[in-house]
Each structure stands twice: as C-alpha cells, then as structure tokens.
Design a protein around this motif. Structure first.
Motif: not given
Ligand SMILES: Nc1ncnc2c1ncn2[C@@H]1O[C@H](COP(=O)(O)OP(=O)(O)OP(=O)(O)O)[C@@H](O)[C@H]1O
Ligand SMILES: [Zn+2]
Length: 659
Positions: A438-445
C-alpha cells in the motif's frame, strides 16, 4: 619452606562451589595458609578435578581432614551484600546455592583475558534540553529523597517523565559516592536510556546486555569489581549482580515487563532480588511503570511502601493523543482493506504526507496464526507441542514458535488431498507485506522476535528518533518506553488479540499493552492520533486500556484475583512432569497429586493434574499441577516432597501457568 608452613597458622573456610558437587550440600570446608576474606573467589580441588568456588565463612579447624584452596582467582572479594543476596535467593527460590552463584558470576571467570575498554561506544542521539521539573516530578523526587523505606513504586502515566526522576536520584547516589543500577526490560530500550544517562554521566556508565560476548561481560564485571569510583550500571535483570562496592539506588524501569522474571533456574523475580540487594546495601529501589502489575500495586499498598503518582504528561505542550476505536465486527469500516480500517489508512496517509511517523502494533509474529484445509478442517499443528503452526510467508514455512519446528507450507491437504489450504489470523509479517504494497515508497521496518539483531530497536534507534523510518511495525518490543519526537499516528491492529490465552495474566497483559502502545504518542508537541481496532470494544481490559485508566482496571481485576485465589491473594506453585509416554505422565502426575493432596491445608487449593498448555515438548508429554496457597513457606515445604527423579520441575511464583 616446609617447617615455616607447619609453624604458620592454617585458616579454614567454607567454600561454596559454583557447580553442584553433591545434592543437598552447598558448602565444603577447605584450608589456606594465608588469611582470606568472605567473598574471595577461589579454585578448589573437587574429586580429581578442580572447581571455582566462593568463600562464604571462616570456620574453626574441623575434625576431618581438609584439602587446600588451590588458588585465589581474584584479589578483590565479592561484596558481602551480593553474597548475602545469593544466599537469600537460594533459600527463597528453593534452588541450590551453586545454581545461584553460577548465575551471578560471569562465565569463564577463571580465564585470563586481555583488558579492554568497557565504556559504551554510543553516539549521542537524543536532543538534550535542560528540563525544569514539573510539580509532580519534584514532589516524587522529594518524597523518595526523604523516605526511609527501601522500595518505592513510581506509578507515572506514560510520558510523565519518570526518566527525569530516575536521573535526579542517580545524581544523589553518585554525589554520595554510591553507584546506581538502572534495569531495563529488554535490549530494545537500552539505547534510549544509555543516551539519557550518558548525557548526565559521560564517564560513569557501565552497560551490560545480552548480546555481549563472554569476554566483554567478564571485562565489565571486573571493572565493576575493581572500580574505586561509583558507576551507573544499565542493563537487563542480570545487571543486579555486578559486584559494586557501594550502591545507593536501583531503578526497575517498566517493572511490569515479564522479562524481569527469569525463566530458567533460579527462576527469580528481579523485583524481589532488587529489594533484597538494596536492603543489604542500604540503597533505595524505585519500581517505575505506567501499568504496575496489580499484584505488585496491592502488595506495595499493603506493606505501606510509598506509592508515588505522576498523573499527567511532563511536557507542557503534551495533550495526549486523540483516540478513535474501530469495532472490527462492523465491516462497513473496512472498505479498502480487510484488516486495515478506513480510519487507520486515512490517518496513516495524512501523517506520511507531512513526513511524520506511523507505528502499527500487533502482538502476533509471522504471517498467519492458523493454517487449515477449507474442505475437511485439517489444521497444521506442531507435532512437538500440539499447538497451531504459524505461517511465515516470506520463507514459505510453517513454524512452531515454542519448539522451533518448521516445515514447508503444504500445497494440498495431507488428509483429504484438497488443494484449498487457507491461512487465518494476522501476524506482523503479513502486516508488513500489506503495508509495503500500500505504501511502496515508504521506509518500513518491522521489529519483532524474527527481525534479527540488525533490525532491533536498539541498533536502529537513530533512524527511529530522527524520523527516517516512516512506518514502524512491531510486537510488544515497540510497545513500551520508547519516546519518539516524530511519531504521530499509532494503530493497534487487534487490541483483544491476547485475550484468548487461558492464563490468569492475559487480561492484565492486554490492558498493559494497549495502555503502553497508546502512550507512545501525545508526549510532546506533535498532535497525535491513535486508532484502536478491536472485536471486543467493551471488554474491561480493552476499555480501560483505551481510556488509559489504571484504576478502573485495577478495581475490576483485584476481586477476580481474590475469587480465583491468584496473586496477590495466594502464592502459586507449579509442578510440571515430563515423560516419554502420555500414560506415564498421567499416572505419575495423578500419583504425586494424591500425595500432595494429603499434605494440603484447608486454605490451599490444588488444580490438576492437567495437560500443560504446551503438552508435547521435545518428544515428551507434560502434565502439570498447580497449588494456590496463602503460605509461601508451606509451598516451599511441598517442593521438598517432590519425587527424587529427573521427571519433575517446579516453579514458585510463576507469572504464567501456560509455559
Ligand atoms: N520536566 C519536563 N519538562 C518538559 N519535558 C519533559 C520533562 N520531563 C520529561 N520530559 C519529556 O517528556 C517525555 C516523556 O518522558 P519519559 O520518556 O521519561 O516518560 P516516561 O514516564 O518514562 O514514560 P513511559 O512510561 O511511556 O516510558 C520525554 O520526551 C521527556 O524529554
Ligand atoms: Zn482436507
């Protein structure tokens, strides 16, 4: 020379070996030609080999012949306060002194090692402002300063600035020439606390944590033992055992965390040990939490221990978050995603658009909790424990979280050969993959038990703090204590997820987690939002958690504990047996239960024998017996009636009846 040594006076000592030599014997007598002190660590001959031991008492020459102490390992003896605490632990937890000492002392204590730097290499991350204490903080500091009691309960709501209180009292200890120990529940919170304390005490911090090597731990232990100046020790429960010359303060931060209970022998509570240690050193103890365990809170009040309350957030512009509850049974709220509500997604988008952070909490690891056949109902279960296997979609594995058992995800049902294998339930890995979509350009950890050392809250603290991580996904690891200035939206994916566990602390744990997660925001100037999704919005634990209302939860929980004879109204003792066959487990458990029943007092209750929650483990069947008693002493006596076989284990004061 031979004749002088005959002339000189021999000294005799009781030495406690750190490995069990003979069941039931904690100390043995040895001699030495020069005078030694209580607490000296020595090498002693045992049988044909040698062992490390600690001198516990001088004695007069015994009537039997003794062997000589071979070597003094360390010139500096252990502090007598620490040794006294060890002896207390041995009797309070009905554990051999050797088992306690081997827990207390670093591994490889007799090894010669190169000396190394023990200062933590930590680059300061948190912005430091000179804080003026709030009225509440100052009152708490004054109360603890003036108190003549050992133990103090600091009940401060999330974000109330408990750290500041700890630091002020640590300054007092250092000014008096005494050390302070600050316990953290897990490594996740170490960086934040080390940062806070290093700013105030740049050269005095000694850090211990579970990822240090044996040599590093030994080095830190030696520097504590040999230090002539006071230290600030920060670490997990085992940090209590650093050999400090003096001690003025022990802080147990987030005292409600289960990690303060050691789950292997000696199964001690760091809270109890902290108090005993502090009594020995005449130090003060602070138990800090926004959500103290109800049993501890009750006991503190009963004992007349000071309970100090910080009832509002410390930051003058902190307003607390705006909280919205989403009832998961109302599916109209889930038009965009099956478990991420419209409200949650909208709030996430708004925060991310303004470069603020989002935190999503869910207390289940993996991708799905249940894997089953849509045709015949077959469920993938762990052959070792009988409990459902968790799907880990990234590695295409089904994993047993207790046993470590794993197998590839089957492509068809092993029973009916149907190909419709379905996965139910939500885990953090599933949340991560959905959010990444859903949020492909976000930095997810993602932070949880599977995410490994390089993705720990501790190692990535800087990115969490400066906001370069956009979306934080995690289990209880991220629920407590962390203070992040850019965090704006918090989502709880399913607040009631923990309530299905049949344990006496499930509701309390659920309440604590909800309160703690909500408490991560609304701590500073950022106007924050929390979205709580739940199937059970009216459940007391959920409702009180959402309202951040400790007293409502406490008032509801205490009568339940009383009615069912749980702490603080009863002490618990759990016996678990393990046998190769189910029949042997049942027969032996019944036999021992009958023996125990004969010993029971009127006020005591025995439950069981029942299969343990994890009935099958490591190829054995496990059955358990639980005893509730108002007398802890009597429970210790009952431990003494345990059959002398390797099949039984006991635990006094268990925090869970499931393991
Ligand atoms: N006197 C003060 N004035 C302004 N800000 C303060 C003050 N004391 C603490 N703060 C700030 O308030 C925030 C919360 O403090 P802290 O992390 O110590 O809370 P806490 O009580 O430990 O909460 P939790 O239980 O959630 O861990 C921090 O950002 C801290 O810098
Ligand atoms: Zn099937």
């Amino acid at each position: 020379m031979q004749c002088t040594s005959i002339m000189s006076v021999m000294h005799y000592y009781e030495v406690a070996p750190i490995r069990i030599v003979r069941a039931g014997a904690d100390v043995f007598t040895y001699h030495h030609e020069s005078s030694l002190e209580i607490g000296h660590i020595v090498k002693i001959p045992v049988g044909r080999g040698s062992q490390t031991g600690v001198i516990v008492a001088p004695v007069t020459k015994p009537s039997f012949t003794t062997k000589p102490i071979a070597l003094v390992v360390e010139q500096e003896p252990l502090p007598t306060a620490l040794l006294a605490t060890a002896r207390w632990m041995s009797s309070y937890y009905a554990t051999p002194l050797a088992a306690v000492l081997s827990t207390l002392l670093p591994r490889g204590i007799d090894k010669q090692r190169r000396t190394r730097a023990t200062q933590p290499t930590h680059e300061l991350i948190r912005e430091q402002r000179a804080l003026t204490p709030t009225v509440d903080q100052q009152a708490a500091i004054d109360t603890i300063r003036q108190s003549t009691r050992t133990t103090h309960l600091l009940h401060g709501v999330t974000g109330s600035g408990k750290t500041f209180v700890y630091k002020q009292l640590a300054h007092d200890a250092i000014a008096a020439g005494k050390s302070a120990i600050v316990l953290v529940p897990e490594i996740a919170l170490t960086s934040q606390l080390v940062d806070e304390f290093l700013q105030d005490f740049p050269d005095q911090v000694l850090l211990t944590h579970s990822q240090q090597t044996e040599a590093e731990r030994h080095g830190i232990w030696l520097s504590a033992l040999r230090s002539t100046t006071p230290k600030i020790v920060i670490g997990p429960r085992s940090a209590l055992f650093l050999p400090l010359r003096s001690l003025g303060l022990v802080v147990v931060d987030e005292m409600h965390e289960p990690s303060y209970k050691q789950e292997q022998s000696p199964r001690y509570s760091a809270l109890r040990v902290a108090t005993i240690l502090a009594e020995q050193y005449q130090a003060k103890v602070i138990f800090g939490s926004a959500t103290p365990p109800v049993a501890e809170y009750y006991a503190a009040k009963q004992a007349g221990a000071p309970v100090i309350t910080l009832s509002s957030r410390a930051h003058n512009r902190a307003s607390g978050p705006h909280i919205e509850v989403v009832d998961m049974t109302k599916r109209a709220q889930f038009t965009r995603h099956r478990f991420l509500s419209d409200t949650l997604l909208t709030d996430m988008e708004r925060s991310l658009a303004t470069n603020n952070q989002v935190l999503l909490f869910h207390n289940r690891r993996g991708s799905a909790a249940l894997t089953l056949c849509d045709n015949c109902g077959w469920t993938a279960t762990d052959p070792d424990t009988g409990t459902p296997l968790t799907l880990h979609a990234d590695t295409h594995q089904l994993i047993g979280h207790i046993s470590g058992y794993h197998m590839p995800v089957p492509t068809m049902c092993p029973v009916c050969r149907h190909s419709e294998i379905i996965h139910k339930g939500i885990g953090t890995k599933l949340i991560e993959s959905e959010i990444a979509r859903l949020f492909p350009d976000k930095n997810i950890v993602r932070f949880d038990g599977d995410s490994g050392k390089e993705h720990s809250v501790d190692s990535r603290y800087k990115e969490l703090y400066d906001g370069s991580i956009d979306i934080i996904i995690g289990t209880q690891v991220i629920a407590k204590g962390i203070d992040l200035p850019h965090l704006e939206t918090v989502g709880i994916i399913q607040a009631d997820a923990g309530l299905s566990l049949p344990d006496f602390t499930s509701e309390e744990r659920t309440f604590q987690l909800i309160t703690q997660v909500i408490g991560r925001v609304g701590r500073g100037e950022v106007a924050a939002h929390v979205i709580v999704q739940t199937y059970q919005p009216t459940h007391t634990a959920v409702r009180a958690g959402i309202a951040q209302d400790y007293s409502t939860f406490y008032t509801a929980e205490i009568p339940e504990r009383s009615r069912y004879h749980f702490p603080p109204f009863s002490y618990l003792l759990k016996f678990v047996c393990a046998y190769k066959t189910e029949k042997a487990a049942v027969t032996n458990a019944r036999k021992f239960a009958a023996e125990l029943r004969a010993e029971l007092r009127q006020s005591e209750r025995l439950l069981g024998p029942t299969p343990a929650f994890y009935e099958k483990q490591a190829g054995t069947y496990r059955w358990q017996i639980t005893i509730h008693s108002p007398s802890r002493t009597h429970l210790l006596e009952l431990i003494g009636t345990l059959p002398a076989s390797g099949h039984w284990q006991y635990e006094i004061d268990p925090v869970s009846l499931l393991s």
